[in-house]
Design an enzyme around this catalytic site. Structure first.
Site, short mmCIF file in Angstrom:
data_model
loop_
_atom_site.label_atom_id
_atom_site.label_comp_id
_atom_site.label_asym_id
_atom_site.label_seq_id
_atom_site.Cartn_x
_atom_site.Cartn_y
_atom_site.Cartn_z
N ALA A 1 -1.80 1.75 15.09
CA ALA A 1 -1.10 2.84 14.39
C ALA A 1 -0.49 2.32 13.10
CB ALA A 1 -0.02 3.43 15.30
N GLY A 2 -1.07 1.24 12.57
CA GLY A 2 -0.57 0.66 11.31
C GLY A 2 -1.27 1.30 10.12
N GLY A 3 -1.29 0.59 9.00
CA GLY A 3 -1.83 1.14 7.75
C GLY A 3 -3.29 1.55 7.86
N ALA A 4 -4.13 0.66 8.42
CA ALA A 4 -5.56 0.96 8.49
C ALA A 4 -5.82 2.11 9.48
CB ALA A 4 -6.34 -0.28 8.90
N LYS B 1 0.81 -1.22 0.00
CA LYS B 1 0.00 0.00 0.00
C LYS B 1 0.84 1.28 0.00
CE LYS B 1 -4.23 -1.72 2.17
NZ LYS B 1 -5.20 -1.52 3.26
N PRO C 1 4.24 2.67 21.72
CA PRO C 1 3.88 4.08 21.91
C PRO C 1 4.52 5.02 20.88
CG PRO C 1 4.50 3.07 24.00
CD PRO C 1 4.81 2.07 22.92
N ASP D 1 -10.10 2.99 1.85
CA ASP D 1 -10.24 2.60 3.26
C ASP D 1 -10.77 3.80 4.06
OD1 ASP D 1 -9.35 -0.02 3.01
OD2 ASP D 1 -7.26 0.49 3.43
N ARG E 1 0.17 -0.49 20.85
CA ARG E 1 1.12 -1.34 21.58
C ARG E 1 2.49 -0.68 21.63
NH1 ARG E 1 2.11 -7.08 18.83
NH2 ARG E 1 2.93 -5.69 17.20
P1 NAP Z 1 -0.75 -3.22 10.23
O1 NAP Z 1 -0.34 -2.11 9.33
O2 NAP Z 1 0.11 -4.43 10.36
O3 NAP Z 1 -0.93 -2.59 11.71
C1 NAP Z 1 -1.27 -3.39 12.81
C2 NAP Z 1 -1.47 -2.54 14.03
O4 NAP Z 1 -1.95 -3.40 15.05
C3 NAP Z 1 -0.18 -1.91 14.55
O5 NAP Z 1 -0.50 -0.69 15.15
C4 NAP Z 1 0.28 -2.92 15.57
O6 NAP Z 1 0.98 -2.33 16.64
C5 NAP Z 1 -1.03 -3.41 16.13
N1 NAP Z 1 -0.94 -4.78 16.64
C6 NAP Z 1 -0.59 -5.87 15.93
N2 NAP Z 1 -0.65 -6.95 16.71
C7 NAP Z 1 -1.03 -6.54 17.94
C8 NAP Z 1 -1.24 -7.20 19.17
N3 NAP Z 1 -1.09 -8.50 19.30
N4 NAP Z 1 -1.62 -6.45 20.23
C9 NAP Z 1 -1.77 -5.14 20.11
N5 NAP Z 1 -1.58 -4.46 18.96
C10 NAP Z 1 -1.21 -5.15 17.89
O7 NAP Z 1 -2.19 -3.76 9.83
P2 NAP Z 1 -3.41 -2.94 9.17
O8 NAP Z 1 -3.38 -3.09 7.69
O9 NAP Z 1 -3.43 -1.58 9.76
O10 NAP Z 1 -4.67 -3.80 9.68
C11 NAP Z 1 -5.07 -3.76 11.04
C12 NAP Z 1 -6.33 -4.59 11.21
O11 NAP Z 1 -7.40 -4.02 10.48
C13 NAP Z 1 -6.19 -6.01 10.69
O12 NAP Z 1 -6.87 -6.86 11.57
C14 NAP Z 1 -6.88 -5.96 9.35
O13 NAP Z 1 -7.40 -7.22 8.99
C15 NAP Z 1 -7.98 -4.97 9.62
N6 NAP Z 1 -8.45 -4.31 8.39
C16 NAP Z 1 -9.74 -4.49 8.02
C17 NAP Z 1 -10.23 -3.87 6.90
C18 NAP Z 1 -11.66 -4.06 6.50
O14 NAP Z 1 -12.01 -3.71 5.36
N7 NAP Z 1 -12.51 -4.57 7.37
C19 NAP Z 1 -9.38 -3.04 6.13
C20 NAP Z 1 -8.05 -2.86 6.53
C21 NAP Z 1 -7.60 -3.50 7.67
P3 NAP Z 1 2.56 -2.08 16.63
O15 NAP Z 1 2.77 -0.71 16.10
O16 NAP Z 1 2.96 -2.25 18.05
O17 NAP Z 1 3.16 -3.16 15.75
#
Ligand code: NAP
Length: 520
Positions: free
Chosen positions: A378-381, A317, A403, A354, A401
């Site tokens: 604080a990830g992509g979504a 992305k 800070p 998104d 998780r």
């Molecule tokens: P990402 O970029 O990998 O970011 C993940 C985030 O979650 C980071 O802030 C990470 O914290 C935190 N995290 C990961 N594992 C954790 C744990 N065990 N305990 C606490 N915090 C944790 O992923 P993303 O693309 O943003 O996606 C995040 C979630 O949204 C996923 O579950 C994804 O499936 C969902 N999503 C859904 C849709 C939809 O259309 N419904 C669209 C996009 C995403 P750190 O900074 O500490 O690593």
């Protein structure tokens, strides 16, 4: 063109030209699988070289051909030197293949390695035996490591196979990347009108486009697996998806091609949703999973094929941004693109749906200006959520998780960092972490129970499973919910709109997503 060749090509055109290869380590297993395959397609390749003694299959093959007069049985007994399992000599292989033709096989596969090891006179005799039986010949070349130049391979096949008078050339490569599909599809298209046409596919996860698009390019047939369990290699497509989801036999040269790029991408629900939407709305379009190991490789395919639209998922992305021709301002601010649209001048435009898929469902439930939002992640979504919600006038506090990542996103987006000692007083809780998702985090909840006091809307992006610990807690507290399915459908519908300019069939998309989730 020999009679057997024209008859084979005619018969392939009459049915759905999808070849299902079956193998078994006993006669009973092989022929039981062949009968299963014949219920799904008339063209079945029997990998006789997987048997301990392929000579024993002659009578069973004859019986099957008699019992299934419409079937097109392709008999293959590939030698070890050609990547098969037959350990015998060339002479034994040719004699066996002749006996399969005499037993009633409609076509025989002969590999390049045997052509190289056989003198032209023996090949001429071999061709005569097949012709006497009305049996066609496919001559094949397989590269199990790389993607050899298909035209160079074809030149070799043509030269060596001439005495045997083949009906079809088959070139199989291994895709190291998506762009490798281009040369294979190009070779298929370039020879579609030849007296001896070419079928070609690429193996490997990145080779899926060539399998689905081979017929569109003009191949006499393509290859599929009987079902998910029968898919023995990455990139193989079950026949039900080949003909149902992708409608490979109905794609035309003007059919527009779309896809979802990611790594991994095999389990994405987007192909189910977007193909259902294109079909329901009567669009001449197909949407493919595009396994991408390198984003510049994706862009080569996108520009050359061309792709009319792309969904972009992890991990591309952000990496795709500098390779696009233009960006929507919000996607640029967020620093992430999940949608690429080919504009009328052929340029590629990136946007982020998104963000709209977060804002719109929330805005339906409460005014966003002034709303206090606790954003977990604080990830992509989360990035898309923070920028879009701040832009709507919401007060966003980030809980993460790590800070430092929360601080960096807060600074970039104009949000705040949540006070972990006092998680209360929010209107919205929005989970953008995998906490609660099926797997190791299934039992986790991103906020403590007291954080739900007074909350008006809980938004959980996780959709596998639908009921996460956060969703359950919100239901028990009677709080209104936005679930991950609603977001997913929204972002997909917004993508579809940016590609077509039309109103997306949202009900069809939601139903396709629910069906795909149930069968996952
Ligand atoms: P990402 O970029 O990998 O970011 C993940 C985030 O979650 C980071 O802030 C990470 O914290 C935190 N995290 C990961 N594992 C954790 C744990 N065990 N305990 C606490 N915090 C944790 O992923 P993303 O693309 O943003 O996606 C995040 C979630 O949204 C996923 O579950 C994804 O499936 C969902 N999503 C859904 C849709 C939809 O259309 N419904 C669209 C996009 C995403 P750190 O900074 O500490 O690593």
């Amino acid at each position: 063109m020999p009679h057997s060749a024209s008859s084979l090509l005619f018969r392939l055109q009459q049915g759905a030209p999808v070849c299902l290869a079956v193998a078994g380590d006993s006669l009973d297993q092989l022929f039981a699988r062949a009968e299963d395959a014949l219920r799904a397609s008339l063209l079945v390749e029997l990998r006789l070289d997987a048997l301990p003694d392929p000579a024993q299959a002659v009578a069973r093959l004859g019986a099957l051909a008699q019992a299934s007069p419409r079937a097109i049985l392709l008999a293959t007994c590939r030698r070890v030197a050609g990547g098969g399992g037959f350990a015998g000599e060339v002479a034994q292989q040719l004699a066996l293949l002749e006996s399969y033709a005499q037993a009633g096989a409609a076509t025989i596969d002969l590999e390049l390695e045997t052509l190289e090891a056989t003198d032209p006179e023996r090949l001429r005799q071999f061709g005569d035996v097949l012709a006497q039986q009305g049996c066609a010949l496919v001559v094949s070349a397989h590269d199990f490591q790389t993607a050899a130049d298909p035209e160079a391979v074809l030149a070799k096949l043509r030269r060596l196979a001439a005495p045997a008078r083949p009906s079809i050339y088959k070139v199989v490569n291994t895709a190291g990347g998506l762009a490798d599909n281009l040369a294979t599809l190009h070779a298929v298209a370039a020879h579609a009108g030849d007296p001896v046409p070419v079928t070609g596919i690429c193996m490997g996860a990145a080779g899926l486009p060539s399998r689905v698009l081979a017929l569109r390019a003009g191949a006499p047939f393509t290859f599929a697996a009987l079902d998910e369990a029968g898919a023995t290699a990455p990139g193989q497509v079950p026949v039900a998806a080949m003909l149902g989801r992708y409608r490979a036999d109905r794609l035309r040269t003007q059919t527009e091609i779309y896809g979802v790029a990611g790594n991994p991408v095999g389990h994405s629900f987007s192909p189910a949703i977007h193909n259902a939407a294109f079909q329901a709305a009567g669009y001449d379009a197909v949407y493919l999973p595009l396994h991408t190991e390198a984003v510049d490789d994706l862009l080569r395919l996108a520009r050359a094929l061309p792709l009319h639209g792309l969904s972009v998922t992890m991990p591309w992305k952000t990496a795709i941004l500098p390779l696009l021709d233009s960006l929507a301002p919000l996607a640029k601010r967020i620093g992430a693109v999940n949608t690429v649209t080919r504009l009328s001048d052929g340029s590629l435009h990136g946007s982020n749906t998104d963000a709209a898929a977060i804002v719109q469902p929330l805005a339906k439930r409460l005014p966003l200006a002034g709303a206090r939002v606790l954003l977990a992640g604080a990830g992509g979504a989360a990035r898309a959520a923070a920028f879009a919600l701040v832009e709507e006038g919401a007060h966003v506090a980030i809980l993460n998780r790590t800070p430092d990542a929360a601080r960096a996103l807060a600074e970039a987006s104009g949000a705040l960092v949540a006070d972990t000692a006092h998680l209360a007083g929010y209107d919205v809780i929005l989970n953008a972490t995998p906490m609660g998702m099926a797997g190791p985090h299934a039992a986790e909840c991103p906020v403590p129970p007291e954080a739900l006091d007074g909350v008006r809307v809980v938004f959980d992006m996780v959709y596998r499973p639908r009921i996460t610990p956060l969703v359950r807690a919100a239901q028990l507290a009677g709080i209104e919910l936005v679930d991950g399915l609603e977001m997913f459908t929204h972002q997909a519908a917004a993508q579809w709109h940016s590609w077509t300019g039309d109103e997306p069939p949202a009900g069809v998309m939601r139903a396709a997503l629910e069906t795909a989730l149930q069968s996952a």
